[in-house]
Design an enzyme around this catalytic site. Structure first.
Site, mmCIF file in Angstrom:
data_model
loop_
_atom_site.group_PDB
_atom_site.id
_atom_site.type_symbol
_atom_site.label_atom_id
_atom_site.label_comp_id
_atom_site.label_asym_id
_atom_site.label_seq_id
_atom_site.Cartn_x
_atom_site.Cartn_y
_atom_site.Cartn_z
ATOM 1 N N LYS A 205 -12.244 0.453 -1.886
ATOM 2 C CA LYS A 205 -11.165 1.076 -2.481
ATOM 3 C C LYS A 205 -11.721 1.245 -3.912
ATOM 4 O O LYS A 205 -12.429 1.854 -4.172
ATOM 5 C CB LYS A 205 -9.785 0.516 -2.259
ATOM 6 C CG LYS A 205 -9.306 0.813 -0.575
ATOM 7 C CD LYS A 205 -8.060 -0.062 -0.185
ATOM 8 C CE LYS A 205 -7.894 0.612 1.018
ATOM 9 N NZ LYS A 205 -7.113 -0.332 2.006
ATOM 10 N N HIS B 192 -5.500 -3.534 -2.646
ATOM 11 C CA HIS B 192 -5.245 -2.486 -3.774
ATOM 12 C C HIS B 192 -5.113 -3.005 -5.086
ATOM 13 O O HIS B 192 -4.625 -2.279 -6.124
ATOM 14 C CB HIS B 192 -3.911 -1.662 -3.394
ATOM 15 C CG HIS B 192 -4.046 -0.976 -2.081
ATOM 16 N ND1 HIS B 192 -4.579 0.500 -2.200
ATOM 17 C CD2 HIS B 192 -3.736 -1.226 -0.850
ATOM 18 C CE1 HIS B 192 -4.487 0.868 -0.774
ATOM 19 N NE2 HIS B 192 -3.991 -0.035 0.036
ATOM 20 N N SER C 78 0.702 -1.524 -0.032
ATOM 21 C CA SER C 78 -0.041 0.117 -0.155
ATOM 22 C C SER C 78 0.764 1.532 -0.281
ATOM 23 O O SER C 78 0.357 2.339 -0.337
ATOM 24 C CB SER C 78 -0.938 0.070 1.174
ATOM 25 O OG SER C 78 -0.312 -0.136 2.374
#
Ligand code: PLP
Length: 389
Positions: free
Chosen positions: A240, A210, A182
């Site tokens: 996300k 991610h 990240s």
């Protein structure tokens, strides 16, 4: 009246944080999340959300939530095991499992809770967790909470991991890693991790917070071998790239069944509002058909890397994901650069020690398909300009 000493200590510590410039402040967002935000009364172009596909404020996702509210209200009203498990949750789990290519899936309220739930359900005192040093804080917490021996290897150093696995006498072993890191944006070597898991009879837990929505046509960073392996447990967070909220764990059906029984952060908590599951179902559809969004995102990454690839003193880390860290060195320099960009209307966060190693303070640039090419160009031009100043 007696002195409340614990409160006094907290207040002293807060003053110390402030004096060390380490007191964190929350910016006030007064617009929807997106590439154009209103923050603390200013209109800015943002390069700091995880909304990589621009779905957080997508009208189709909002509409799905609206329709579900009309059908079933706002709150789930109970935990999943006590009448809170709505058809909308169930359908999302099935669709998610199918999409990522695993037999079954389970929906948690957050990625943080999922990590804690999975590790504490699978391992106890006699287990051992092997973790990359740069893993997310929630994975480290999960490893600590499960009570297993906690062994960390240097970032991406799978030779060290192999040596640690060879030495281990634990009855249950689990390797856990961020799939896309990240703060660095690099991607774990999933196939080699899997072969280590196989040769040492370990689980492999992949936290793809991610990568889901972004890598491999949106399916995330699992390889074909990882999809097929019953050792691999896959986590996608859904706040996300998916633009909503929550997290889904995909695994062998027996593992998911075990989690339903034993994952405390699943069992002892209220189910996510069903309207969010409805929104997630729509999000999954957009992720699935989102190849043009991913193409644009890829073009932005290339443009940024071409523009910032050769700056004197500062360097872009080696990343092909939308997380593009620009390492500048000391905390103060990163703060100054972030502030100078803010003065030009560009919001890019500085990440400092202790979040990243000393001397590697950086800007964490994150790109979104919702940025325009011109906006990426503006950021590149501003940073190049500041590099020369
Ligand atoms: C954001 C993040 C989490 C936590 O997910 P939430 O749904 O926000 O709780 C877990 N792991 C990684 C690697 C993350 O980046």
């Amino acid at each position: 009246m007696t002195e409340f000493s614990a409160l006094t200590r907290i207040e002293e510590s807060l003053s110390q944080l402030e004096a060390d410039s380490l007191l964190r402040k929350r910016m006030l967002l007064e617009s929807p999340q997106g590439t154009h935000v209103r923050v603390d009364g200013r209109d800015l172009i943002s390069f700091c959300s995880n909304d990589y596909l621009g779905l957080a404020n997508d009208p189709r996702l909002a509409q799905a939530a609206h329709s579900a509210i009309n059908e079933c209200g706002v709150g789930a009203g109970a935990s999943h095991l006590v009448t809170g498990h709505h058809r909308l949750h169930h359908e999302f789990e099935q669709a998610f499992a199918r999409f990522v290519g695993k037999p079954a899936a389970l929906l948690f309220s957050t990625g943080y809770m999922a990590n804690i739930g999975v590790l504490t359900a699978l391992l106890g005192r006699h287990g051992e967790v092997f973790a990359d040093r740069l893993n997310h804080a929630s994975l480290n917490d999960a490893a600590q909470q499960c009570g297993a021996t906690f062994t960390r290897y240097a970032h991406a150093d799978l030779d060290q991991l192999e040596a640690q696995l060879k030495k281990s006498k634990a009855s249950d072993k689990l390797i856990c890693t961020d799939l896309v890191f990240s703060m660095d944006g690099d991607v774990a070597d999933v196939d080699r991790l899997l072969s280590l898991a196989e040769s040492h009879d370990a689980w492999l837990y992949l936290d793809d917070a991610h990568g889901f929505g972004v890598l491999n046509d949106g399916r995330g960073g699992m390889t074909e071998a990882a999809r097929k392996s019953s050792r691999v447990i896959y986590l996608a967070t859904l706040g996300k790239a998916a633009g909503v909220f929550g997290a889904a764990v995909a695994a062998h059906a027996s593992v998911v069944e075990w989690l339903v029984q034993k994952a405390k952060t699943y069992v002892y908590t209220t189910a996510m509002p069903p309207m969010l599951a409805a929104s997630l179902q729509e999000s999954l559809k957009q992720v699935e058909i989102g190849s043009s969004r991913r193409e644009i995102l890829g073009q932005h990454v290339s443009k940024l890397r071409e523009g910032l690839g050769s700056l004197p003193g500062w360097h872009l880390m080696d990343s092909n994901t939308p997380i593009q860290p620009l390492v500048v060195g000391e905390n103060a320099e990163a703060m100054a650069l972030s502030k100078a960009l803010l003065e030009r209307g560009l919001l890019v966060p500085a990440i400092r020690t202790p979040t990243v190693p000393k001397g590697s303070a950086r800007l964490r640039i994150s790109l979104s398909a919702a940025h325009s090419e011109a906006e990426v160009g503006m950021l590149v031009a501003a940073i190049r300009d500041l590099a020369q100043a």
